[in-house]
Design an enzyme around this catalytic site. Sequence first.
Site, PDB file in Angstrom:
ATOM      1  N   ASP A 104     -26.028  18.076   8.392  1.00  0.00           N
ATOM      2  CA  ASP A 104     -26.337  16.629   8.075  1.00  0.00           C
ATOM      3  C   ASP A 104     -27.232  15.892   8.952  1.00  0.00           C
ATOM      4  O   ASP A 104     -28.388  15.979   8.589  1.00  0.00           O
ATOM      5  CB  ASP A 104     -24.930  15.899   8.015  1.00  0.00           C
ATOM      6  CG  ASP A 104     -23.957  16.249   7.124  1.00  0.00           C
ATOM      7  OD1 ASP A 104     -23.995  17.570   6.838  1.00  0.00           O
ATOM      8  OD2 ASP A 104     -23.076  15.429   6.588  1.00  0.00           O
ATOM      9  N   GLU A 113     -11.710  17.433  12.439  1.00  0.00           N
ATOM     10  CA  GLU A 113     -12.849  17.855  11.910  1.00  0.00           C
ATOM     11  C   GLU A 113     -13.792  18.258  13.171  1.00  0.00           C
ATOM     12  O   GLU A 113     -14.618  19.076  13.012  1.00  0.00           O
ATOM     13  CB  GLU A 113     -13.563  16.595  11.237  1.00  0.00           C
ATOM     14  CG  GLU A 113     -14.856  16.946  10.604  1.00  0.00           C
ATOM     15  CD  GLU A 113     -15.287  15.762   9.639  1.00  0.00           C
ATOM     16  OE1 GLU A 113     -14.953  14.776   9.972  1.00  0.00           O
ATOM     17  OE2 GLU A 113     -16.192  16.157   8.760  1.00  0.00           O
TER      18      GLU A 113
HETATM   19  C1  6A9 Z   1     -18.113  12.163   1.470  1.00  0.00           C
HETATM   20  C2  6A9 Z   1     -16.362  10.422   1.324  1.00  0.00           C
HETATM   21  C3  6A9 Z   1     -12.752   9.896   1.485  1.00  0.00           C
HETATM   22  C4  6A9 Z   1     -19.516  17.249   6.245  1.00  0.00           C
HETATM   23  O1  6A9 Z   1     -16.336  19.900   5.488  1.00  0.00           O
HETATM   24  C5  6A9 Z   1     -17.188  19.511   4.461  1.00  0.00           C
HETATM   25  C6  6A9 Z   1     -18.380  18.963   4.782  1.00  0.00           C
HETATM   26  C7  6A9 Z   1     -19.409  20.036   5.672  1.00  0.00           C
HETATM   27  O2  6A9 Z   1     -19.817  20.966   4.541  1.00  0.00           O
HETATM   28  C8  6A9 Z   1     -20.585  19.490   6.264  1.00  0.00           C
HETATM   29  O3  6A9 Z   1     -21.056  20.564   6.973  1.00  0.00           O
HETATM   30  N1  6A9 Z   1     -18.486  17.575   5.704  1.00  0.00           N
HETATM   31  C9  6A9 Z   1     -20.260  18.119   7.150  1.00  0.00           C
HETATM   32  O4  6A9 Z   1     -21.328  17.729   7.812  1.00  0.00           O
HETATM   33  C10 6A9 Z   1     -17.756  16.549   5.071  1.00  0.00           C
HETATM   34  C11 6A9 Z   1     -18.569  16.134   3.724  1.00  0.00           C
HETATM   35  C12 6A9 Z   1     -17.982  15.035   3.074  1.00  0.00           C
HETATM   36  C13 6A9 Z   1     -18.863  14.350   2.145  1.00  0.00           C
HETATM   37  C14 6A9 Z   1     -18.588  13.531   0.971  1.00  0.00           C
HETATM   38  C15 6A9 Z   1     -17.319  11.528   0.623  1.00  0.00           C
HETATM   39  C16 6A9 Z   1     -14.897  10.487   0.725  1.00  0.00           C
HETATM   40  O5  6A9 Z   1     -13.982   9.934   1.780  1.00  0.00           O
END
Ligand code: 6A9
Length: 778
Positions: A513, A745
Site C-alpha cells: 500500500d 495484523e
Molecule cells: C478496506 C475497510 C471494515 C491491506 O489483508 C488484506 C489486505 C492486504 O492484502 C494488503 O497487503 N490488507 C494490506 O496492505 C487489508 C485491506 C483492507 C482493504 C479494504 C475496507 C473495511 O473495514
Amino acid sequence: HLINPAEEARSPRVVTPFPAPKITDLPQFQGEHKETLYWGTYRPHVYFGFRARTPRSLIAGLMWIVIKDGRYFMRHVCQDSDELSTYGWTSHNGRDFGHQLLVDQDMTLATSFLKYKEDGSGYGGDWAVRINVQSQGWKNEMQKNVHLFFYLADEDGNALSLGSDILDIHENSLLASGLRTDIGGWQLHLKSKADLEVHYSGFRTPHIHNLSDLVQENLASQLLRFSQLQLPDIYQSSSNILVFQISGRIPLETDIVFVSGTGINSRVEERINNLAGISLTNRLKEKQREFDAKFENCFQLADKLDSKSITVGKAAIGNMLGGIGYFYGQSKISVPRNPDVKSHDDFLLYWPAELYTAVPSRPFFPRGFLWDEGFHQLLIWRWDLHISLDIVGHWLDLMNIDGWIPREQILGAEALSKVPAEFVLQHSSNGNPPTLILVLRDLVNGIKKNKFTAIESNEIITFLRQAFVRLEAWFQWFNTTQSGKDIGSYYWHGRDNSTIRELNPKALSSGLDDYPRASHPTEDERHLDLRCWMLLAADCMDSIAGLIDKENKPGKEYGSTAKLLSDFDTLNKMHFDHASGAYFDFGNHTEKVRLSWKEVMVGNNHANRELVREVLERPELKLVPHVGYVSLFPFIARIIPPESWILEKQLDLISNRSILWTNYGLRSLAKTSSLYMKRNTQHDPPYWRGPVWVNINYMILSSLRHYSLENGPYRDKARAIYDELRHNLIRNVVENYHQTGFFWEQYDQKQGKGKGARVFSGWTSLVLLIMAEVYTEM
Ligand code: 6A9
C-alpha cells in the site's frame, strides 16, 4: 479468433472468463472430496455459522444477548465494537471438527461442531453443534439467564416447517424440518438436559444478510408491548427463516443436531442420539485427540517449544482453517466511462462465481484477498493438501480472458455489507503479488522430495496440467501489463500521478500500500519488489513446466527469463546503491515533499482547509532512497551470491537497530527513511511505514535460513541473525496472543504491541511455520 464487435459489446473482455476448462471441474474435486467438504463453518464473518458449499445453501448461525449499561446488545456478526475479550478456534481440522471459545464480558461460550456421515445420512452427512455457556463469577447476585438464538435460513427460498407450535424439547426435540434438492429431507433437533425455554419466529424474506436487524427489531417490539425479551412464537406462511430463542440459566449446555436424508428407514432417531449427549461428548473428545496428534505430527513442536507457544501454534492453524469461507456472487469491475470523473457507479459485473478461500481477518476482512491467499496456503497445504488445492483452484478459476484475477473478492450480499462503497470496485489494471505460484512450487518440491503419496503426487500433477494455461496467462499478464521501459524492468501500474493529497502516491497492487516509492509516478519507474516477484514466478513456472513435461513454446522460456532476472550485475546496475549498500526502486523522485494545510477550492465559491502535498524541489530520475522491506527483495529472492560483500551489507541493514532491527521483528521501513511513520494523507495513518508485518518477516527469515546453510563467509552471521529474529517474532506474537486474546495484523515496532485489525489470523499465522522452522525452498 477475432471477436466481432457485437459480441464484444455484449461481453466485454474484462468480464469474460478465461477460455479453458475450470480447475475446480477436475474429477479430484468431485465425488467424495466434494461431499466431505459440503457442510462447514464457511461463514467466517459471524461468530458461529454453518453453510454448505453451494451457491444457495441452507445456512445456520448463532446469536446471543448481553446486557451492558442496562441496555441489551445482540451478538452475531463479528464486530470489534462488541469488545469480546477473546474469540477464535482453538482447534479446527478444516473438515469435520472444531472447537471455538468466545469470552463476552463475564460469560464464556464454547461452540464445538462435529460432522458425521453414516448409514442413512443424506448428501454431505449430518452435523451437530454443542453450545456451552459458563459464567466466571457474575457481577450481580441475580440468577443469570442467557438467551441464545439459533437460526436456519434457506437462501433458495424453500419453506422451513416448524417442529410444533408449542416447543417443549423434553417432549419432542424436533425444532424444524424441510426439504431441499441437494440433501433431501432434513431435520433440526435440540437436545439438552438443561431446563430450557424455547421460543421462535418465522420470517419470509430474500434478504438474509440482514438477519441481525430482523431479529433485533422483532425482539424490540415484543419488549415494548409485553416487557418480555421473548420472540413472539409467530410463523409467517412459508417462512424461509426460522429463529429459535433458547433461554436458560447459566451454566448451560445444549446440543443442536442436524440430520439430512430423513426418509423412511433412514435411522433418524438413532443418528440424532449418536450426535448428542454422551455420545457427542465422546466423539468430540476423540476428534480433539486426533487434532492434537495431527498437529504434533505435522509441525513437531513438542521438543522445540513451551506449552504457551504451542497453544498459540494450535490457535494459528485452528483459526486459519476455521476462517475458511465459501462465497458466491459477482465482483464489481470498474469501467470508468469518463476517466476524469471518479464514480462508484461505472462498473460491470464479473460472472457469478464461487470462491472457497481462507480470509485475513473475520471481523475486518472476511473475504478473499489474492496475495494473502498464497501466504495462507503455505500453511494450509502442510495440514491438508486437498483443501489447499481446492482453494488455489477456485482462485485460478477467477481469471479473466486477459489473465487478470481481481485482487479483493467481495462476493454476495453478506460480503458486500462489510465493505464501504469506495473500496468495492476492482480495477483491471491492478495486480497483486503472485504468491499462489510459490505454493505450487512448494508442491513441486514436495514431489521431488517424496513428501507425498503416489496418489497425492498424481493429483498435484493433474492439477498442474489443468492449471498450466492459466498460470501462463497470469504470468503473461504481469509480464506485459506491468513491464517497464527497460528490458527486465517492471513497475506496479495504476499509481495515481495526479493526486495532490497523498504524501507519496500509494501502490495498492504491490500489497504494500503506502510503502514509499518514487514521489512522482511515471513510466520510467522500476519497482524492485515486482522485479523479484517476476523472478520467483518465472522460476516457479520453469519448475512446474519441468515437472509436467511442457515443451517450451517460443517466447515462454521461463528458465531464460529467470536467468535474465537473476543476473546479479544487471540487478546491481538497475537497483543497487553503492553508498548505502542497499537496493532501491528507481524513478522520478524528490525527498523534499511534505503535507501542509491549504485552502482548496470546492465548487466556485467555497474553500475547504485540507492537507495537501507540497513539492519543494524538482524531482529527478534516480534511485529512491528508502530502506525497508522492498530493499530486501533481492535478499528474499536469493539473487545475491553467498560470497558477495553485498550479502554482508544486507545482513548489516537487517541487524542494525537504528535501521530495521527491533526486538519484535523487522520494521517495514527504516527508522532513517524520510517517510518513516509519516501519514500519507489527512485520513491515512502510516501503514507499511514502520510496523512489523509477519508475512515479509517470514520471507526474510526463510532467506536467512537459506544463507545460513550455504557455504560462504557470512554463513554464521546469517545463522545468528536468523536465530534471534525467529526468537523475537515468536516471543512477541505469543505474548500478544496471551495478553490480548488475539493475533494482530501488524505489530508496533516500538513496544511490539499488536495493531491494526484484530483476529488477524491470516498471514500472522505463519508464526506457526516459523515455530516449526518450515520454509519455502527455492
Ligand atoms: C478496506 C475497510 C471494515 C491491506 O489483508 C488484506 C489486505 C492486504 O492484502 C494488503 O497487503 N490488507 C494490506 O496492505 C487489508 C485491506 C483492507 C482493504 C479494504 C475496507 C473495511 O473495514
